[in-house]
Structure formats: structure tokens, C-alpha cells
Design a protein around this motif. Structure first.
Motif, PDB file in Angstrom:
ATOM      1  N   LEU A  34      50.939  37.733  38.336  1.00 61.77           N
ATOM      2  CA  LEU A  34      49.802  38.379  37.685  1.00 61.77           C
ATOM      3  C   LEU A  34      50.021  39.890  37.643  1.00 61.77           C
ATOM      4  CD1 LEU A  34      48.730  36.264  40.170  1.00 61.77           C
ATOM      5  CD2 LEU A  34      46.673  36.419  38.782  1.00 61.77           C
ATOM      6  N   TYR A  36      47.614  43.394  37.502  1.00 67.05           N
ATOM      7  CA  TYR A  36      46.293  43.966  37.624  1.00 67.05           C
ATOM      8  C   TYR A  36      46.365  45.442  37.261  1.00 67.05           C
ATOM      9  CZ  TYR A  36      44.332  39.947  40.124  1.00 67.05           C
ATOM     10  OH  TYR A  36      43.861  38.709  40.454  1.00 67.05           O
ATOM     11  N   LYS A  38      44.260  49.117  37.783  1.00 67.11           N
ATOM     12  CA  LYS A  38      43.273  49.704  38.686  1.00 67.11           C
ATOM     13  C   LYS A  38      43.018  51.167  38.336  1.00 67.11           C
ATOM     14  CE  LYS A  38      42.251  50.473  43.568  1.00 67.11           C
ATOM     15  NZ  LYS A  38      41.831  51.863  43.333  1.00 67.11           N
ATOM     16  N   PRO A  44      40.827  46.402  41.477  1.00 61.98           N
ATOM     17  CA  PRO A  44      41.774  45.985  40.434  1.00 61.98           C
ATOM     18  C   PRO A  44      41.119  45.018  39.459  1.00 61.98           C
ATOM     19  CG  PRO A  44      42.720  45.748  42.630  1.00 61.98           C
ATOM     20  CD  PRO A  44      41.269  45.993  42.813  1.00 61.98           C
ATOM     21  N   PHE A  46      41.964  42.050  36.644  1.00 64.62           N
ATOM     22  CA  PHE A  46      43.000  41.140  36.178  1.00 64.62           C
ATOM     23  C   PHE A  46      43.344  41.422  34.722  1.00 64.62           C
ATOM     24  CE2 PHE A  46      45.518  37.543  35.538  1.00 64.62           C
ATOM     25  CZ  PHE A  46      45.054  36.828  34.436  1.00 64.62           C
ATOM     26  N   PHE A  89      49.355  46.959  39.245  1.00 62.68           N
ATOM     27  CA  PHE A  89      49.891  46.187  40.367  1.00 62.68           C
ATOM     28  C   PHE A  89      50.415  44.857  39.860  1.00 62.68           C
ATOM     29  CE2 PHE A  89      48.694  48.609  44.064  1.00 62.68           C
ATOM     30  CZ  PHE A  89      47.584  49.326  43.674  1.00 62.68           C
TER      31      PHE A  89
ATOM     32  N   LEU B  44      48.252  46.443  48.206  1.00 65.24           N
ATOM     33  CA  LEU B  44      47.136  45.724  48.813  1.00 65.24           C
ATOM     34  C   LEU B  44      47.661  44.671  49.774  1.00 65.24           C
ATOM     35  CD1 LEU B  44      46.041  46.803  45.975  1.00 65.24           C
ATOM     36  CD2 LEU B  44      44.282  45.085  46.259  1.00 65.24           C
ATOM     37  N   LEU B  90      38.949  45.940  49.918  1.00 66.69           N
ATOM     38  CA  LEU B  90      38.546  45.227  48.712  1.00 66.69           C
ATOM     39  C   LEU B  90      38.229  43.777  49.029  1.00 66.69           C
ATOM     40  CD1 LEU B  90      41.288  46.714  46.458  1.00 66.69           C
ATOM     41  CD2 LEU B  90      38.888  46.781  45.846  1.00 66.69           C
ATOM     42  N   PRO B 102      43.356  33.504  38.920  1.00 66.47           N
ATOM     43  CA  PRO B 102      43.335  34.951  39.201  1.00 66.47           C
ATOM     44  C   PRO B 102      42.194  35.299  40.136  1.00 66.47           C
ATOM     45  CG  PRO B 102      43.492  34.513  36.845  1.00 66.47           C
ATOM     46  CD  PRO B 102      43.199  33.207  37.499  1.00 66.47           C
ATOM     47  N   GLN B 103      42.430  36.258  40.989  1.00 72.28           N
ATOM     48  CA  GLN B 103      41.362  36.759  41.845  1.00 72.28           C
ATOM     49  C   GLN B 103      40.651  37.899  41.140  1.00 72.28           C
ATOM     50  OE1 GLN B 103      42.745  37.627  45.798  1.00 72.28           O
ATOM     51  NE2 GLN B 103      43.775  35.643  45.981  1.00 72.28           N
ATOM     52  N   HIS B 104      39.359  37.980  41.395  1.00 72.71           N
ATOM     53  CA  HIS B 104      38.531  39.014  40.786  1.00 72.71           C
ATOM     54  C   HIS B 104      37.972  39.888  41.899  1.00 72.71           C
ATOM     55  CE1 HIS B 104      38.832  36.811  37.020  1.00 72.71           C
ATOM     56  NE2 HIS B 104      38.621  35.724  37.734  1.00 72.71           N
ATOM     57  N   PHE B 105      38.105  41.188  41.734  1.00 74.25           N
ATOM     58  CA  PHE B 105      37.840  42.123  42.814  1.00 74.25           C
ATOM     59  C   PHE B 105      36.526  42.878  42.648  1.00 74.25           C
ATOM     60  CE2 PHE B 105      41.762  42.242  45.297  1.00 74.25           C
ATOM     61  CZ  PHE B 105      42.618  41.529  44.477  1.00 74.25           C
ATOM     62  N   GLY B 106      35.944  43.230  43.796  1.00 81.25           N
ATOM     63  CA  GLY B 106      34.852  44.179  43.814  1.00 81.25           C
ATOM     64  C   GLY B 106      35.394  45.585  43.668  1.00 81.25           C
TER      65      GLY B 106
END
Lengths: 113, 114
Positions: A34, A36, A38, A44, A46, A89, B44, B90, B102-106
Motif C-alpha cells: 500500500l 499512504y 501524509k 496517513p 490510504f 509512506f 510508523l 496514531l 487498507p487501514q484508515h488512520f486518525g
């Protein structure tokens, strides 16, 4: 041990030209990759992904290429726009695990107007 | 639509003080939840993840702990902060079903330890 590496900490590109961001990995168990994006003081976001069974995935101006034999992937942005300026990233998910992400250290892209 | 909230956005704490960072997700059920830390000049790093209430997995031994008291709530804690705990924290979520999600971030919490 950094399993996902982004060897270029920064990249500057002229607006309208192509931006190429590179990423290398060492773990052959990585199955999904993936990218990302930021911005400062934000989490980040997606951007685009690719499965290990593919070698290319395209979404608008963004294309990700995967070379499994070289354990290398790249993100192409064309044409680059000033709003693309951010830290990018690269991340990878292994075949096992709860979708845990392994991140690279990031590349700061600056698109010059 | 799904949203993720983290607070506070910034925090300055003295060495030895306790810590509690909270993360909540809305618009989804039984998510996988994650805590990451980004130290200065580094990528990260996954700290903890949870696949359900009360289920916590730790990826890196450290001064921190995590708890998941409710389905969509994830808390990062410490009893005594160290200088090395400074960083950008995060929280992220992904759907609990299927692989390669996919991960979704704050938006993160910037923690400074003095």
C-alpha cells in the motif's frame, strides 16, 4: 530491523512532470502493498494498493508497480501537482496476521509550481 | 460512512506522569484496531492491535499498554511516561473481515515528554 525501506528521504519535482517514489522490502512473506500520503499534523491517508499477484495497479494519476523478483515497488504520479506535496509512506502486509502494516520511513515529495 | 476520532491532538506531559489516549471508530462494527507510533525521523511502528473486545496483541515490548473496553474504543495508556515515549501516536482501523484491507488512520496525537 526495517523490513520496508524508502531510501530517498525527499524528492523534488516540477509541476506537470512525473514523480517516482521507490520502496524496497526484504520479507518475502509480504502479500499486499500500500501507499499512504501524509500531510503535517494529520494521519496517513490510504492512496493505492497492489496485491502480490499483480505487477501494476492504476488509479487516475497514480500507478503502483510491483517487481516481486527484485522486492521493489514504486509509485508513479503523473502529472504531478502542487497539492501532491506530502510525505509518502510505503507499507506492506504479510500473508499471516491481522492485516498488520509494516511501514517504510517515508519520502517527502515537493512539487514545485 | 466510517470515521475515526483521536484525542487529544497534542499533549505535553512530564516524565513519570500517566498517559491515556483514546480512539473511537464510528460507522462500523467489530473493526480491527491499531496503535502506531512515529518517532522523529522514523517510520510508523506498530505498537498494539486488537481484533475484538478485550483482545490485545503487543508488537513491541515497552512502557505502554492498550485496552479495548468496547467494540469501537481503543485506549493507549502508561503508568509512568519516559522521555523516549515522545512521538506522534496514531490510531487506525480496518474491517475485521477479509485479508488485505487498507487501514484508515486518525489524525494522531503529538505527545511531548518534558
Amino acid at each position: 530491523d526495517q523490513q520496508v525501506k524508502q531510501n530517498s528521504p525527499s524528492l523534488s519535482v516540477q509541476e506537470g512532470r512525473i514523480s517516482i517514489l521507490n520502496c524496497d522490502y526484504t520479507n518475502s512473506m509480504f502479500d499486499y502493498f500500500l501507499w499512504y500520503k501524509k500531510y503535517p499534523a494529520e494521519g496517513p491517508t490510504f492512496l493505492i494498493s497492489i496485491s502480490s499477484i499483480k505487477d501494476k495497479n492504476e488509479d487516475g494519476r497514480f500507478t503502483v508497480f510491483l517487481n516481486k523478483s527484485a522486492k521493489h515497488l514504486s509509485l508513479h504520479i503523473v502529472p504531478s501537482q502542487p497539492g501532491d506535496s506530502a510525505v509518502y509512506f510505503c507499507a506492506a502486509i504479510p500473508k499471516t496476521g491481522a492485516n498488520n502494516l509494516f511501514f517504510g520511513t517515508g519520502t517527502r515529495l515537493t512539487v514545485i509550481p | 460512512s466510517q470515521t475515526i476520532h483521536q484525542w487529544p491532538a497534542t499533549l505535553v506531559q512530564p516524565v513519570g506522569s500517566p498517559l491515556s489516549l483514546e480512539c473511537t471508530v464510528e460507522g462500523t462494527s467489530n473493526p480491527n484496531l491499531y496503535w502506531y507510533r512515529q518517532a522523529a525521523g522514523r517510520g510508523l511502528q506498530l505498537l498494539f492491535y486488537s481484533v475484538g473486545i478485550g483482545q490485545i496483541s503487543s508488537e513491541v515490548p515497552q512502557n505502554l499498554s492498550a485496552s479495548r473496553p468496547q467494540d469501537r474504543q481503543f485506549i493507549l495508556s502508561s503508568k509512568k511516561l519516559l522521555l523516549s515515549d515522545s512521538g506522534f501516536y496514531l490510531c487506525a482501523w480496518t474491517t475485521g473481515t477479509g485479508e488485505n484491507q487498507p487501514q484508515h488512520f486518525g489524525d494522531g496525537t503529538r505527545l511531548s515528554i518534558l
